[in-house]
Enzyme design. Structure first.
Site, PDB file in Angstrom:
ATOM      1  N   GLY A  34      43.351  37.443  37.549  1.00  0.00           N
ATOM      2  CA  GLY A  34      43.996  37.257  38.853  1.00  0.00           C
ATOM      3  C   GLY A  34      44.770  38.475  39.304  1.00  0.00           C
ATOM      4  O   GLY A  34      44.563  39.574  38.793  1.00  0.00           O
ATOM      5  N   GLY A  39      39.773  46.884  42.927  1.00  0.00           N
ATOM      6  CA  GLY A  39      38.972  47.080  41.713  1.00  0.00           C
ATOM      7  C   GLY A  39      38.195  45.819  41.364  1.00  0.00           C
ATOM      8  O   GLY A  39      37.009  45.874  41.011  1.00  0.00           O
ATOM      9  N   HIS A  40      38.859  44.671  41.478  1.00  0.00           N
ATOM     10  CA  HIS A  40      38.164  43.405  41.208  1.00  0.00           C
ATOM     11  C   HIS A  40      37.057  43.164  42.245  1.00  0.00           C
ATOM     12  O   HIS A  40      35.989  42.650  41.923  1.00  0.00           O
ATOM     13  CB  HIS A  40      39.150  42.231  41.248  1.00  0.00           C
ATOM     14  CG  HIS A  40      40.203  42.278  40.180  1.00  0.00           C
ATOM     15  ND1 HIS A  40      41.518  42.565  40.449  1.00  0.00           N
ATOM     16  CD2 HIS A  40      40.128  42.069  38.845  1.00  0.00           C
ATOM     17  CE1 HIS A  40      42.211  42.528  39.318  1.00  0.00           C
ATOM     18  NE2 HIS A  40      41.404  42.234  38.339  1.00  0.00           N
ATOM     19  N   GLY A 151      35.118  46.258  34.364  1.00  0.00           N
ATOM     20  CA  GLY A 151      35.504  47.574  34.865  1.00  0.00           C
ATOM     21  C   GLY A 151      35.565  48.621  33.764  1.00  0.00           C
ATOM     22  O   GLY A 151      35.966  48.338  32.637  1.00  0.00           O
ATOM     23  N   LYS A 153      37.636  50.873  33.803  1.00  0.00           N
ATOM     24  CA  LYS A 153      39.070  51.144  33.599  1.00  0.00           C
ATOM     25  C   LYS A 153      39.499  50.704  32.202  1.00  0.00           C
ATOM     26  O   LYS A 153      40.238  51.373  31.513  1.00  0.00           O
ATOM     27  CB  LYS A 153      39.850  50.410  34.692  1.00  0.00           C
ATOM     28  CG  LYS A 153      41.262  50.055  34.363  1.00  0.00           C
ATOM     29  CD  LYS A 153      42.210  51.037  34.976  1.00  0.00           C
ATOM     30  CE  LYS A 153      43.651  50.814  34.601  1.00  0.00           C
ATOM     31  NZ  LYS A 153      44.010  49.529  34.081  1.00  0.00           N
ATOM     32  N   VAL A 180      38.143  52.013  40.248  1.00  0.00           N
ATOM     33  CA  VAL A 180      38.546  52.240  41.643  1.00  0.00           C
ATOM     34  C   VAL A 180      39.961  52.829  41.612  1.00  0.00           C
ATOM     35  O   VAL A 180      40.817  52.365  40.866  1.00  0.00           O
ATOM     36  CB  VAL A 180      38.526  50.924  42.454  1.00  0.00           C
ATOM     37  CG1 VAL A 180      38.962  51.161  43.895  1.00  0.00           C
ATOM     38  CG2 VAL A 180      37.129  50.299  42.419  1.00  0.00           C
ATOM     39  N   SER A 189      45.360  48.769  39.146  1.00  0.00           N
ATOM     40  CA  SER A 189      45.671  47.847  38.053  1.00  0.00           C
ATOM     41  C   SER A 189      46.696  46.850  38.562  1.00  0.00           C
ATOM     42  O   SER A 189      47.596  47.216  39.339  1.00  0.00           O
ATOM     43  CB  SER A 189      46.263  48.625  36.876  1.00  0.00           C
ATOM     44  OG  SER A 189      46.913  47.732  35.989  1.00  0.00           O
ATOM     45  N   SER A 190      46.563  45.604  38.115  1.00  0.00           N
ATOM     46  CA  SER A 190      47.560  44.600  38.520  1.00  0.00           C
ATOM     47  C   SER A 190      48.942  45.008  38.035  1.00  0.00           C
ATOM     48  O   SER A 190      49.954  44.649  38.631  1.00  0.00           O
ATOM     49  CB  SER A 190      47.182  43.241  37.927  1.00  0.00           C
ATOM     50  OG  SER A 190      45.851  42.945  38.258  1.00  0.00           O
TER      51      SER A 190
END
Ligand code: PAF
Length: 282
Positions: A34, A39-40, A151, A153, A180, A189-190
């Site tokens: 979530g 990126g998601h 990802g 990442k 991304v 990043s979250s």
């Protein structure tokens, strides 16, 4: 716009996924925790290219957080996330609670090796990849996915999942999606939401130093010297570096012959108590 269904129980989830499988549809899955960002959305777009129907799971997985990590404060933004997923045309969102994912008596976990024991994230987050592998295996079984997007990442995670699907003969095609970035290079990043304004100004240095190191390796610098210099530059900029290493891009093993191996430079570094990770190909 087609209707996006939200499932919160295994029964609700199966209602559609079983029907999709009967119709021969390829189900694509994007596993997430979530707090969704661009990126998601890139993962969703990629999954959609490989699948007939796309599901996104949102579950902050307690099994992959260490005792001193940010499980409790990890951002949770269900309504915003659902709105974003509706907009990109996801078919199904899987939103299990902790009890649905790990019912009382739950006692089976996956223990991963190979890239999961490379001495990178695993050295700083003991048990993390076993927790990731366990939940991802469950998500694959629950959704019946045949394609899943992850990802780059989280590069070590991507290799761990690839290894697991091969080793356990899971019929899931793992698709890696490039990181991304913000305009200044910071990987989305979250956890970027935790950065103070000052830390946010420093954060892009992580990508900048990795880029500089990769360029210097291509110009003939040894991998050891390039990684050492990058680490030093990051410490000088105010980061506390957990690791900054050049590894074999397929195995994450130490580099033996840098002229003949495909290489990846990976780093984790902290600004205050915010931990950032990044990596790029050399
Ligand atoms: O990358 C993540 O967000 C998580 O590790 C994942 C793959 C959703 C498993 O909880």
């Amino acid at each position: 716009m087609k209707k996006m269904e939200v499932a919160r129980t295994i029964e609700e989830l199966r209602l559609h996924t079983d029907a999709w499988r009967d119709l021969g549809y390829v189900i694509g899955l994007v596993p997430t925790m979530g707090a969704l960002h661009a990126g998601h959305m890139a993962l969703v777009e990629e999954a959609k290219k490989h699948a007939d129907v796309t599901a996104v799971s949102i579950f902050v997985n307690p099994l992959q957080f260490g005792r001193n990590e940010d499980f409790d404060r990890y951002p949770r933004r269900e309504e915003e996330d659902l709105a974003k997923l509706r907009e990109v045309g996801v078919d199904r969102v899987w939103l299990p609670t902790r009890d649905v994912m790990y019912p009382p008596g739950f006692a089976t976990t996956i223990r991963v090796g190979g890239p999961a024991r490379a001495g990178l994230e695993d050295a700083h987050r003991p048990g993390h990849f076993d927790g990731v592998a366990t939940v991802v295996a469950k998500l694959f079984n629950q959704t019946g996915a045949r394609v899943a997007a992850f990802g780059e990442k989280d590069y070590q995670q991507l290799l761990v999942i690839r290894r697991m699907t091969r080793d356990l003969d899971m019929p899931v095609n793992i698709v890696g999606v490039p990181t991304v970035r913000e305009d200044d290079g910071l990987a989305l990043s979250s956890r970027n939401a935790y950065l103070t304004a000052e830390q946010r100004r420093t954060a892009p240095r992580l990508y900048a130093e990795l880029t500089r190191a990769a360029e210097s390796i291509r110009a003939g610098t040894s991998v050891e010297a390039a990684a050492f210099n990058a680490r030093q530059a990051l410490e000088d900029a105010g980061f506390t570096v957990d690791y900054c290493e050049v590894r074999n891009a397929e195995t994450l093993k130490s580099v033996k012959d840098q002229r003949h191996e495909s290489l990846r430079i990976l780093a984790a570094a902290r600004l205050g108590d915010v931990r950032l990770i990044d990596n790029i190909p050399v």
